[in-house]
Design an enzyme around this catalytic site. Sequence first.
Site, PDB file in Angstrom:
ATOM      1  N   ASP A  11       0.874  -1.185   0.000  1.00 33.82           N
ATOM      2  CA  ASP A  11       0.000   0.000   0.000  1.00 33.82           C
ATOM      3  C   ASP A  11       0.910   1.235   0.000  1.00 33.82           C
ATOM      4  O   ASP A  11       2.123   1.132   0.193  1.00 33.82           O
ATOM      5  CB  ASP A  11      -0.912  -0.007   1.241  1.00 33.82           C
ATOM      6  N   SER A  12       0.293   2.397  -0.161  1.00 31.63           N
ATOM      7  CA  SER A  12       1.061   3.638  -0.053  1.00 31.63           C
ATOM      8  C   SER A  12       1.444   3.910   1.402  1.00 31.63           C
ATOM      9  O   SER A  12       2.390   4.640   1.677  1.00 31.63           O
ATOM     10  CB  SER A  12       0.210   4.795  -0.559  1.00 31.63           C
ATOM     11  N   CYS A  75      -4.481  -1.590  -1.972  1.00 29.01           N
ATOM     12  CA  CYS A  75      -4.671  -0.160  -2.194  1.00 29.01           C
ATOM     13  C   CYS A  75      -5.548   0.023  -3.435  1.00 29.01           C
ATOM     14  O   CYS A  75      -5.178  -0.449  -4.519  1.00 29.01           O
ATOM     15  CB  CYS A  75      -3.297   0.485  -2.409  1.00 29.01           C
ATOM     16  N   GLU A 153      -4.206   7.498   9.185  1.00 29.76           N
ATOM     17  CA  GLU A 153      -2.810   7.263   9.605  1.00 29.76           C
ATOM     18  C   GLU A 153      -2.543   7.933  10.956  1.00 29.76           C
ATOM     19  O   GLU A 153      -1.894   7.362  11.830  1.00 29.76           O
ATOM     20  CB  GLU A 153      -1.824   7.823   8.571  1.00 29.76           C
ATOM     21  N   CYS A 189     -11.161   2.795   0.022  1.00 31.10           N
ATOM     22  CA  CYS A 189      -9.735   3.036   0.283  1.00 31.10           C
ATOM     23  C   CYS A 189      -9.421   2.185   1.503  1.00 31.10           C
ATOM     24  O   CYS A 189     -10.200   2.185   2.470  1.00 31.10           O
ATOM     25  CB  CYS A 189      -9.493   4.516   0.578  1.00 31.10           C
ATOM     26  N   HIS A 191      -7.498   2.477   3.844  1.00 29.09           N
ATOM     27  CA  HIS A 191      -7.312   3.201   5.113  1.00 29.09           C
ATOM     28  C   HIS A 191      -8.636   3.364   5.891  1.00 29.09           C
ATOM     29  O   HIS A 191      -8.619   3.498   7.116  1.00 29.09           O
ATOM     30  CB  HIS A 191      -6.776   4.615   4.853  1.00 29.09           C
TER      31      HIS A 191
HETATM   32  N1  DGL Z   1      -4.892   3.000   0.939  1.00 28.00           N
HETATM   33  C1  DGL Z   1      -5.047   3.615  -0.314  1.00 28.00           C
HETATM   34  C2  DGL Z   1      -6.270   3.151  -1.079  1.00 28.00           C
HETATM   35  O1  DGL Z   1      -6.790   2.083  -0.826  1.00 28.00           O
HETATM   36  C3  DGL Z   1      -4.547   4.964  -0.670  1.00 28.00           C
HETATM   37  C4  DGL Z   1      -4.386   6.105   0.251  1.00 28.00           C
HETATM   38  C5  DGL Z   1      -3.546   7.180  -0.400  1.00 28.00           C
HETATM   39  O2  DGL Z   1      -2.329   6.957  -0.518  1.00 28.00           O
HETATM   40  O3  DGL Z   1      -4.095   8.211  -0.820  1.00 28.00           O
HETATM   41  O4  DGL Z   1      -6.727   3.800  -1.971  1.00 28.00           O
END
Ligand code: DGL
Length: 273
Positions: A11-12, A75, A153, A189, A191
């Site tokens: 992931d990012s 992600c 985060e 997302c 997150h």
């Molecule tokens: N966790 C990520 C997603 O599922 C991306 C969050 C990000 O880097 O903007 O899209």
Amino acid sequence: MATQPRVLLFDSGMGGLTVARAVARQLPDAHLVYAADNAAFPYGAWKEQDLVRRIVTVLGRLIDLTRPDAVVIACNTASTIALAELRAAYKVPFVGTVPAIKPAAAQTRSGVIGVLATPGTVSREYTHSLIHTFAYHCKVVLHGAPRLAEIAERKLKGHAIDMEELRAEVAPVFRKRDGRQTDVVVLGCTHYPLLTEDIRKVAPWPVTYIDPAPAIARRTADVVEETPLKGPDADVPAHGTVVLTSARGSASETLAAYGVMGFPLHMVIDLPA
Ligand code: DGL
């Protein structure tokens, strides 16, 4: 003893930990390594072509380093833009994460679905084609939340959430139309499931939230089952390692958060944004 499948999760940032948790439950004996391209976080604001190049380069380095049997792109922002390029570039099987629009269309009673995702994911052709294919009969309210991934985060690192800011980030997916209202919200997302309980508190009415992690974990188990495993390798990072692309994420609060989520070890590879 049976050979352990080696799975790289990517992931990012820390959002993919929501998927990693589900994969760990589904495949308790797997050797898991989690990689976060924290040098480039957040992905949501990147230009498409730059981001594809970035993701393909970073994954090349990570695959060399971890020699996985399968890679989970945990992600949506990366999967909706780079899965085809990744599959063309590398032989290892990839499991992607894309907004759960199909299950949302199956679950909605009102026909009004909210999709909460990053600005990148809501603008993708891939996302629009999921809607045309699976939810053409629904009203789909897409919202690119500019700060939600960062709020998640911060929460994982132990900081308090500004509930008014959170309310503003999620409010647009709650829509009333012709006497009907949003009853399902896709967490598009990885997150966002870190914030589900907080989002419930600021939501104007109760809805069903769809976290795709269990479905991705099941898909990962199927892929691993179908793949001839590479077998033990003493040169790859140990199970439970988190690989970061910048030392920027090495603050103790960040590493503690990874530890709590099952990734107590860490290493940094030098890959600046
Ligand atoms: N966790 C990520 C997603 O599922 C991306 C969050 C990000 O880097 O903007 O899209």
